[in-house]
Design an enzyme around this catalytic site. Structure first.
Site, PDB file in Angstrom:
ATOM      1  CG  HIS A  33      -2.050  -1.042   1.031  1.00  0.00           C
ATOM      2  ND1 HIS A  33      -3.201  -0.833   0.319  1.00  0.00           N
ATOM      3  CD2 HIS A  33      -2.101  -2.318   1.479  1.00  0.00           C
ATOM      4  CE1 HIS A  33      -3.926  -1.951   0.338  1.00  0.00           C
ATOM      5  NE2 HIS A  33      -3.282  -2.863   1.034  1.00  0.00           N
ATOM      6  N   GLY A 119      -7.609 -14.366  -6.597  1.00  0.00           N
ATOM      7  CA  GLY A 119      -7.970 -13.830  -5.280  1.00  0.00           C
ATOM      8  C   GLY A 119      -6.985 -14.171  -4.188  1.00  0.00           C
ATOM      9  CB  ALA A 120      -4.046 -16.194  -4.012  1.00  0.00           C
ATOM     10  CB  SER A 124      -4.881 -13.719 -11.124  1.00  0.00           C
ATOM     11  OG  SER A 124      -5.911 -13.151 -10.356  1.00  0.00           O
ATOM     12  CG  ASP A 169      -0.521  -5.625  -8.213  1.00  0.00           C
ATOM     13  OD1 ASP A 169       0.383  -5.484  -7.369  1.00  0.00           O
ATOM     14  OD2 ASP A 169      -1.725  -5.690  -7.917  1.00  0.00           O
TER      15      ASP A 169
HETATM   16  C1  GLA Z   1      -2.937  -4.412  -4.796  1.00  0.00           C
HETATM   17  C2  GLA Z   1      -2.806  -3.250  -5.766  1.00  0.00           C
HETATM   18  C3  GLA Z   1      -1.389  -2.688  -5.775  1.00  0.00           C
HETATM   19  C4  GLA Z   1      -0.905  -2.386  -4.347  1.00  0.00           C
HETATM   20  C5  GLA Z   1      -1.161  -3.594  -3.437  1.00  0.00           C
HETATM   21  C6  GLA Z   1      -0.824  -3.293  -2.004  1.00  0.00           C
HETATM   22  O1  GLA Z   1      -2.172  -5.503  -5.223  1.00  0.00           O
HETATM   23  O2  GLA Z   1      -3.143  -3.635  -7.066  1.00  0.00           O
HETATM   24  O3  GLA Z   1      -1.329  -1.532  -6.565  1.00  0.00           O
HETATM   25  O4  GLA Z   1      -1.479  -1.228  -3.846  1.00  0.00           O
HETATM   26  O5  GLA Z   1      -2.505  -4.026  -3.503  1.00  0.00           O
HETATM   27  O6  GLA Z   1       0.525  -3.047  -1.856  1.00  0.00           O
END
Ligand code: GLA
Length: 383
Positions: A33, A119-120, A124, A169
């Site tokens: 986050h 959802g893990a 994905s 991600d």
């Molecule tokens: C999800 C979001 C990312 C990031 C994480 C927490 O995976 O897609 O952008 O904020 O939560 O680090």
């Protein structure tokens, strides 16, 4: 991943052969986050990925088949053509975001499948977005750079899925490199590859999947982001140079404590602590100091559970168990609200830890968790 089933389905549906593309899911060692707070993240791509066979079909329609679900979708490329199925909206969103960047695309046929657990907390959805962004860029020679491909995936989440996610991600999925974690500065977008080979130091990285499905779109994620933005707005009144929580200190946050809610304060307190932890972990890793890495991971879990409140009972249980069983570092990974813990543990502990966690988790929750050994792998590519 076994691509033969994708190949044969493609042949069956479209009577032709396409080109295979893949993009992986990701882990994140630390820095959770922090991306949408303009700070650092420390992810790596994994050996679980989406794979799509794709062929341009010379029309302006997309025909897609999700092999794992056994579902078809067909849609056009204009804004009003948005498909119903959630999985198809990711592909549609990528097409739209590419077009919004002034690039011309055409229709295509595709069959895709993947082994990134859904959802893990292993992204994905980013793997799916990156696969199609990368593939269309390649097949249509669009000349989009890798950062823009990641941003296309992120914008798809924002505009077609409703999750106001950061860039981590999609960045990790596109930029992943075998044997390396990547420290990304989400403000400047500068990044650095760090060799990561825990085995050489007698350690393993293991994910324990609580099998509690997280639902980022359920607005809890967006609410966390809004809390951070309110804290920044309050601080920026006195310190206009503060644009993100990354720019703020605890002293600045304390100045505005009475002006924001206790909840927003806790959220910001977590983020400010997490910003420092990422840098401390990168530094410790450079020294081969896995004890410090592990200690910081536990601190992150504590913050995510008590201040940011994105853990859940099952994940806290797994974290306590890791601590009790002598795991070097453990914490909830990704957005939270379910999914996996990421565990750094000594090689010799691995098998007994897996057995004990399986037994105790099963006894408490009536079903077993899942375990994934982490193999740090390459990012988006043609197969
Ligand atoms: C999800 C979001 C990312 C990031 C994480 C927490 O995976 O897609 O952008 O904020 O939560 O680090």
């Amino acid at each position: 991943m076994n691509t033969a089933s994708i190949r044969s389905k493609f042949q069956e549906l479209y009577g032709a052969e396409g080109i295979l593309f893949t993009s992986p899911g990701r882990i994140n060692l630390i820095g959770e986050h922090t991306d949408y707070n303009g700070a650092f993240v420390f992810p790596g791509a994994v050996d679980k990925a989406m794979v799509a066979e794709i062929r341009l079909n010379g029309t302006n329609r997309v025909r897609a088949y999700a092999l794992d679900l056994g579902e078809h979708a067909e849609f056009g490329l204009n804004e009003e053509d948005a498909p119903q199925q959630a999985w198809a909206r990711y592909i549609f969103g990528v097409c739209r975001e590419i077009q919004k960047r002034g690039k011309k695309i055409t229709g295509f046929d595709t069959v895709f499948a993947g082994d990134v657990p859904l959802g893990a907390g292993m992204s994905s959805s980013a793997a799916l977005e990156s696969t199609f962004a990368f593939a269309l860029n390649d097949l249509l020679s669009l000349g989009i750079d890798k950062f823009e491909l990641a941003k296309i995936g992120q914008a798809t989440e924002h505009n077609y899925i409703g999750v106001k996610c950061g860039i981590m991600d999609q960045f990790a999925s596109v930029f992943g490199k075998e044997g390396h974690l990547i420290r990304l500065d989400c403000k400047s977008l500068e990044y650095e590859y760090f060799p990561f080979d825990p085995k050489s130091k007698g350690y393993r990285l293991l994910l324990v999947d609580s099998v509690v499905k997280h639902e980022l779109a359920s607005s809890a994620y967006n609410k966390r982001r809004e809390s951070c933005e309110r804290a920044v707005a309050a601080i920026a009144k006195r310190h206009p140079e503060v644009k993100f929580l990354r720019d703020a200190s605890m002293a600045m946050l304390n100045e505005v404590r009475s002006e924001i809610t206790e909840e927003d304060y806790k959220r910001a307190e977590y983020v400010i602590g997490e910003v420092d932890r990422v840098l401390a972990v990168c530094e410790a890793l450079g020294r081969g100091d896995y004890d410090t890495v592990g200690k910081k991971m536990y601190e992150t879990h504590h913050g995510m559970s008590k201040l940011y409140e994105v853990s859940c009972e099952e994940l806290d249980f797994l974290n306590d168990l890791a601590k009790e069983l002598g795991v070097t570092g453990s914490r909830v990974m990704g957005g939270g609200f379910g999914g996996c813990t990421i565990n750094l543990l000594k090689e010799e502990l691995h098998d007994s830890f897996v057995d004990e966690v399986r037994r105790r988790y099963q006894a408490k929750y009536g079903h077993a968790p899942k375990f994934y050994d982490v193999v740090i792998s390459d990012g988006s590519r043609r197969l």
